[in-house]
Enzyme design. Structure first.
Site, PDB file in Angstrom:
ATOM      1  N   SER A  71       0.936  -1.126  -0.036  1.00 51.52           N
ATOM      2  CA  SER A  71      -0.065  -0.054   0.043  1.00 51.52           C
ATOM      3  C   SER A  71       1.137   1.315   0.112  1.00 51.52           C
ATOM      4  O   SER A  71       1.665   1.323  -0.791  1.00 51.52           O
ATOM      5  CB  SER A  71      -0.985  -0.183   1.206  1.00 51.52           C
ATOM      6  OG  SER A  71      -2.143   0.942   1.101  1.00 51.52           O
ATOM      7  N   GLU A  74      -1.871  -2.484  -7.965  1.00 46.18           N
ATOM      8  CA  GLU A  74      -3.030  -2.947  -7.494  1.00 46.18           C
ATOM      9  C   GLU A  74      -3.479  -1.488  -6.619  1.00 46.18           C
ATOM     10  O   GLU A  74      -2.860  -0.637  -6.613  1.00 46.18           O
ATOM     11  CB  GLU A  74      -2.949  -3.969  -6.195  1.00 46.18           C
ATOM     12  CG  GLU A  74      -1.671  -3.655  -5.149  1.00 46.18           C
ATOM     13  CD  GLU A  74      -2.279  -2.656  -3.981  1.00 46.18           C
ATOM     14  OE1 GLU A  74      -3.575  -2.893  -3.571  1.00 46.18           O
ATOM     15  OE2 GLU A  74      -1.662  -1.879  -3.522  1.00 46.18           O
ATOM     16  N   HIS A 129      -5.007  -5.387  -1.423  1.00 45.07           N
ATOM     17  CA  HIS A 129      -5.834  -5.158  -0.310  1.00 45.07           C
ATOM     18  C   HIS A 129      -7.009  -6.306  -0.363  1.00 45.07           C
ATOM     19  O   HIS A 129      -8.151  -6.016  -0.367  1.00 45.07           O
ATOM     20  CB  HIS A 129      -6.620  -3.759  -0.223  1.00 45.07           C
ATOM     21  CG  HIS A 129      -5.481  -2.823  -0.023  1.00 45.07           C
ATOM     22  ND1 HIS A 129      -4.539  -2.332  -1.039  1.00 45.07           N
ATOM     23  CD2 HIS A 129      -5.137  -1.771   0.908  1.00 45.07           C
ATOM     24  CE1 HIS A 129      -3.934  -0.966  -0.640  1.00 45.07           C
ATOM     25  NE2 HIS A 129      -4.060  -0.912   0.533  1.00 45.07           N
TER      26      HIS A 129
END
Length: 307
Positions: free
Chosen positions: A110, A208, A278
């Site tokens: 992330s 992502e 995630h």
């Protein structure tokens, strides 16, 4: 070739840091026994329970934690407690020469994407894109398969992603080989035009994201297209895009239509549907390791990330 960190052994100590936002303390405490079950000892960074607005302590405090864990000879690996925002705020002040002299496992994703890119580029070290303690491991939905992915830190083995993990869809066929790089799409975009701009030339690009609806993904992909990222890459791995349904802008293109618009005419293999990001389970991967993407067979093979 990037340098591989040494594998972890039972009895090793791992440092826990919060490079970005304050982690959920309850979830963090629930996650620590998982590391102990792996045979690891734990050393908490000073800013793990700090808060400075939306940051886990000041930039100086978070940077000091990062440096301290890499410099500490008793710490064999570093695992991030969570993401959020803020890792990029001190990226230009990191001592990359020191990290290069002290290569060790570095694990997160992330917002940590910015650190993966920076450490990969300037410390020339393989890092790991994988679930974090407070964000993932400490939650009830943490999947057994996600937990097993930590095994790659203890034993060098090739990773083989096939449709046994989850269904995959080929956008463009073909075979590509190169270093696997990338991570969170928003963080890749945030580095464009800076000294931390992701080098994708001849590499396999992983993307992502979370909470970006189709028009926002479209906007980011268009910027990367104009920055010539897709024509430079050797292949593209599309991971999980959680909560990507249209909210503000209806009617909308679907996310699949957006991906087809940007990738459908490329001359490199592009495969989507990977459980990387995630999501649960979360398939962890070493960034900077050599990989092979087969768009026809729908497989991704990655060489070990530790020595």
């Amino acid at each position: 070739m990037r340098k591989l960190p040494k594998r972890l052994k039972k009895g090793d100590t791992v440092g826990i840091i919060a490079p970005s936002s304050p982690p959920n303390q309850e979830n963090l405490q629930k996650a620590l026994p998982f590391l102990e079950e792996l045979g690891l000892k734990i050393k908490l960074g000073k800013s793990v329970d700090a808060a400075h607005g939306y940051l886990a302590g000041t930039d100086d405090e978070r940077l000091a934690d990062l440096h301290a864990m890499f410099e500490d000879p008793e710490v064999s690996g570093i695992i991030c407690a969570g993401g959020g925002y803020g890792a990029a705020r001190y990226a230009d002040r990191i001592d990359y020469a020191m990290i290069m002299e002290n290569p060790k496992v570095f694990w997160g994703y992330s917002d940590i994407t910015f650190l993966h890119t920076a450490i990969g580029e300037y410390a020339e070290m393989v890092t790991f894109h994988g679930p974090m303690l407070a964000s993932d491991v400490g939650k009830p939905e943490f999947h057994e398969r996600s937990g097993r992915m930590f095994g790659q830190l203890f034993e060098p083995f090739e990773l083989h992603y096939t449709e046994e993990v989850a269904p995959l869809e080929t956008i463009v066929g073909g075979i590509a080989q190169g270093e696997l790089v990338g991570g969170n799409l928003s963080l890749i975009r945030s580095a464009v035009g800076t000294k931390f701009d992701l080098d994708v030339k001849g590499k396999i690009l992983l993307i992502e994201d979370i909470d970006e609806e189709p028009y926002e993904v479209d906007e980011i992909l268009n910027q990367l297209r104009l920055a010539r990222k897709f024509e430079e890459a050797a292949g593209i791995v599309i991971g999980d895009f959680k909560n990507a349904s249209p909210k503000k802008r209806k009617p909308s293109l679907t996310l699949d239509q957006v991906f087809n618009d940007y990738f459908g005419d490329l001359k490199i293999p592009v495969v989507k549907g990977f459980k990387i990001g995630h999501c649960e389970p979360h398939f962890s991967v070493p960034l900077g390791a050599l990989a092979r993407l087969d768009g026809d067979a729908k497989t991704l093979t990655i060489l070990p990330g530790v020595e």
